[in-house]
Write an enzyme that holds these catalytic residues in place. Sequence first.
Site, mmCIF file in Angstrom:
data_model
loop_
_atom_site.group_PDB
_atom_site.id
_atom_site.type_symbol
_atom_site.label_atom_id
_atom_site.label_comp_id
_atom_site.label_asym_id
_atom_site.label_seq_id
_atom_site.Cartn_x
_atom_site.Cartn_y
_atom_site.Cartn_z
ATOM 1 C CG HIS A 170 -0.166 0.283 2.517
ATOM 2 N ND1 HIS A 170 0.488 -0.705 3.192
ATOM 3 C CD2 HIS A 170 0.050 1.420 3.213
ATOM 4 C CE1 HIS A 170 1.074 -0.203 4.263
ATOM 5 N NE2 HIS A 170 0.836 1.088 4.310
HETATM 6 C C1 UD1 Z 1 -0.922 5.945 6.269
HETATM 7 C C2 UD1 Z 1 0.466 6.288 6.775
HETATM 8 C C3 UD1 Z 1 1.379 5.092 6.555
HETATM 9 C C4 UD1 Z 1 0.797 3.829 7.130
HETATM 10 C C5 UD1 Z 1 -0.621 3.622 6.668
HETATM 11 C C6 UD1 Z 1 -1.194 2.474 7.473
HETATM 12 C C7 UD1 Z 1 0.971 8.673 6.514
HETATM 13 C C8 UD1 Z 1 1.818 9.659 5.793
HETATM 14 N N1 UD1 Z 1 1.049 7.408 6.073
HETATM 15 O O1 UD1 Z 1 -0.836 5.743 4.880
HETATM 16 O O2 UD1 Z 1 2.606 5.339 7.202
HETATM 17 O O3 UD1 Z 1 1.579 2.735 6.696
HETATM 18 O O4 UD1 Z 1 -1.392 4.791 6.935
HETATM 19 O O5 UD1 Z 1 -2.121 1.754 6.743
HETATM 20 O O6 UD1 Z 1 0.291 9.028 7.438
HETATM 21 N N2 UD1 Z 1 -8.515 5.740 2.416
HETATM 22 C C9 UD1 Z 1 -9.792 5.246 2.372
HETATM 23 N N3 UD1 Z 1 -10.312 4.720 3.514
HETATM 24 C C10 UD1 Z 1 -9.647 4.663 4.684
HETATM 25 C C11 UD1 Z 1 -8.340 5.174 4.717
HETATM 26 C C12 UD1 Z 1 -7.780 5.706 3.570
HETATM 27 O O7 UD1 Z 1 -10.451 5.260 1.340
HETATM 28 O O8 UD1 Z 1 -10.182 4.169 5.690
HETATM 29 C C13 UD1 Z 1 -7.950 6.311 1.170
HETATM 30 C C14 UD1 Z 1 -8.172 7.807 1.096
HETATM 31 O O9 UD1 Z 1 -8.570 8.143 -0.189
HETATM 32 C C15 UD1 Z 1 -6.785 8.384 1.273
HETATM 33 C C16 UD1 Z 1 -5.862 7.235 0.822
HETATM 34 O O10 UD1 Z 1 -6.571 6.042 1.113
HETATM 35 O O11 UD1 Z 1 -6.579 9.533 0.529
HETATM 36 C C17 UD1 Z 1 -4.551 7.205 1.577
HETATM 37 O O12 UD1 Z 1 -4.791 7.241 2.974
HETATM 38 P P1 UD1 Z 1 -3.818 8.047 3.947
HETATM 39 O O13 UD1 Z 1 -4.337 7.967 5.320
HETATM 40 O O14 UD1 Z 1 -3.504 9.384 3.380
HETATM 41 O O15 UD1 Z 1 -2.453 7.262 3.830
HETATM 42 P P2 UD1 Z 1 -2.132 5.699 3.974
HETATM 43 O O16 UD1 Z 1 -1.685 5.203 2.649
HETATM 44 O O17 UD1 Z 1 -3.243 5.004 4.637
HETATM 45 N N1 UDP Z 2 -3.206 -5.475 8.803
HETATM 46 C C1 UDP Z 2 -4.542 -5.724 9.031
HETATM 47 N N2 UDP Z 2 -5.366 -5.889 7.961
HETATM 48 C C2 UDP Z 2 -4.933 -5.827 6.675
HETATM 49 C C3 UDP Z 2 -3.555 -5.552 6.440
HETATM 50 C C4 UDP Z 2 -2.721 -5.366 7.543
HETATM 51 O O1 UDP Z 2 -4.965 -5.808 10.176
HETATM 52 O O2 UDP Z 2 -5.747 -5.970 5.757
HETATM 53 C C5 UDP Z 2 -2.344 -5.272 9.963
HETATM 54 C C6 UDP Z 2 -1.031 -6.007 9.918
HETATM 55 O O3 UDP Z 2 -1.127 -7.319 10.430
HETATM 56 C C7 UDP Z 2 -0.169 -5.120 10.794
HETATM 57 C C8 UDP Z 2 -0.710 -3.731 10.542
HETATM 58 O O4 UDP Z 2 -1.998 -3.904 9.983
HETATM 59 O O5 UDP Z 2 -0.408 -5.421 12.159
HETATM 60 C C9 UDP Z 2 0.189 -2.996 9.599
HETATM 61 O O6 UDP Z 2 -0.442 -1.844 9.120
HETATM 62 P P1 UDP Z 2 -0.069 -1.161 7.776
HETATM 63 O O7 UDP Z 2 0.619 -2.105 6.884
HETATM 64 O O8 UDP Z 2 -1.302 -0.523 7.297
HETATM 65 O O9 UDP Z 2 0.902 0.008 8.237
HETATM 66 P P2 UDP Z 2 2.468 0.064 8.543
HETATM 67 O O10 UDP Z 2 2.804 -0.958 9.560
HETATM 68 O O11 UDP Z 2 3.177 -0.146 7.249
HETATM 69 O O12 UDP Z 2 2.664 1.459 9.011
#
Ligand code: UD1
Ligand code: UDP
Length: 356
Positions: free
Chosen positions: A208
């Site tokens: 992601h």
């Molecule tokens: C964020 C964190 C990343 C982390 C990830 C965990 C930052 C800079 N990055 O990235 O470090 O690994 O969370 O998963 O904060 N969206 C939805 N539904 C949701 C959430 C997000 O549709 O519930 C979509 C939105 O359009 C949004 C895009 O995903 O614009 C990205 O979400 P965002 O929270 O900006 O960053 P992540 O990629 O989730």
């Molecule tokens: N995870 C989850 N559901 C998913 C994918 C990941 O619960 O569909 C869990 C995973 O086991 C780990 C955490 O989410 O505990 C990691 O989150 P993510 O990869 O979103 O963020 P990061 O750790 O890279 O910041």
Amino acid sequence: MKILTVVGARPQFIKAAVVSRILRQSAEEVLVHTGQHYDYNMSDIFFEELNIPKPDYNLGISGGSHGSMTGKMLMAIEEVLLKETPDKLLVYGDTNSTLAAALAAVKLNIPVYHVEAGNRLGTLANPEEINRVCTDHVSSVLMACTESAMQFLAKENLADRACLVGDPMYDAFLYYGARITDKDRNALVSLDDKSVERPQKFYYLTCHRQENTDTDWKLEEILSAVNSLDYPTVYPVHPRNQKRAARICAEKNLTNVLLVKPVGYLTSISLVNDAEKIVTDSGGLQREAFFAGKQCVTVFDHVVWPETMVDNRNQLAKPNGNEIMRKLAMAQSIDHSYQPFGDGHAGEKICELLQK
Ligand code: UD1
Ligand code: UDP
């Protein structure tokens, strides 16, 4: 003692579950959810499954550019801090929610306690690196998961504020891993809401990161590589790249990749435990693969968790099909006595520091 905790994204809910359970035995905790993650299976499911207390505030801020999201959060968190006047602020990790909360608190002279401090890639080209460097430098207490993080903090002259506590993700893996049921194992749902049977043998992919998913070609390489493996690959897709992943799989006829909706934590840990091998760009997943003794290939340019990079247990790969396949095929040996992520009691140590 009044602690105000700010969370916003999936991995922070998991860490907060570990700490809140202990913290609330001896302190008052006000829980603020910025709203950064908001879909049911990116947010509510974690609160329900992991018994995290309902947030006292949900600020409903998500999406947009990094600057606009962080700025809006900073303004809204400042208001909550002024109203609640906590003794300390507790934040986790490296998301925009983390940085916004840390800045809001330090400007009000509220001490910031940062969990997962000290990780460094060495480049500000990564959005999370900006968040973690800035948060560490405005924090009063830096709680590191590993020795390598402690060393990075020392290099930045932050050693006097740093403490090695271990990794709350390891606590969570042990605590919740013992509570997985068959219902959790069989909770896969397709992107169009149909129940998906879990294959007997499978690989587990999560991907992601902005770096891998904001254009087609990298995701295409990764998906084509895992599609050619001997068993299907289960891929719960983050909402940010669901459309792109579905389109690539359809266009390239990648039928050996099972695209499913994001899963809850218990299901994710069951996938880690039962997978043949893991391919990911997630910071959390590469540690969980390590905890479970599963071979992992991390598709990313930088090492985030150096302790996992031993004996081929976790190897970096470029988003290149040949490299991913070659590294997945490498022999791996596991020394189960090597446990650099603490003793499963990071949560207790974090709470002790907060109480001081
Ligand atoms: C964020 C964190 C990343 C982390 C990830 C965990 C930052 C800079 N990055 O990235 O470090 O690994 O969370 O998963 O904060 N969206 C939805 N539904 C949701 C959430 C997000 O549709 O519930 C979509 C939105 O359009 C949004 C895009 O995903 O614009 C990205 O979400 P965002 O929270 O900006 O960053 P992540 O990629 O989730
Ligand atoms: N995870 C989850 N559901 C998913 C994918 C990941 O619960 O569909 C869990 C995973 O086991 C780990 C955490 O989410 O505990 C990691 O989150 P993510 O990869 O979103 O963020 P990061 O750790 O890279 O910041």
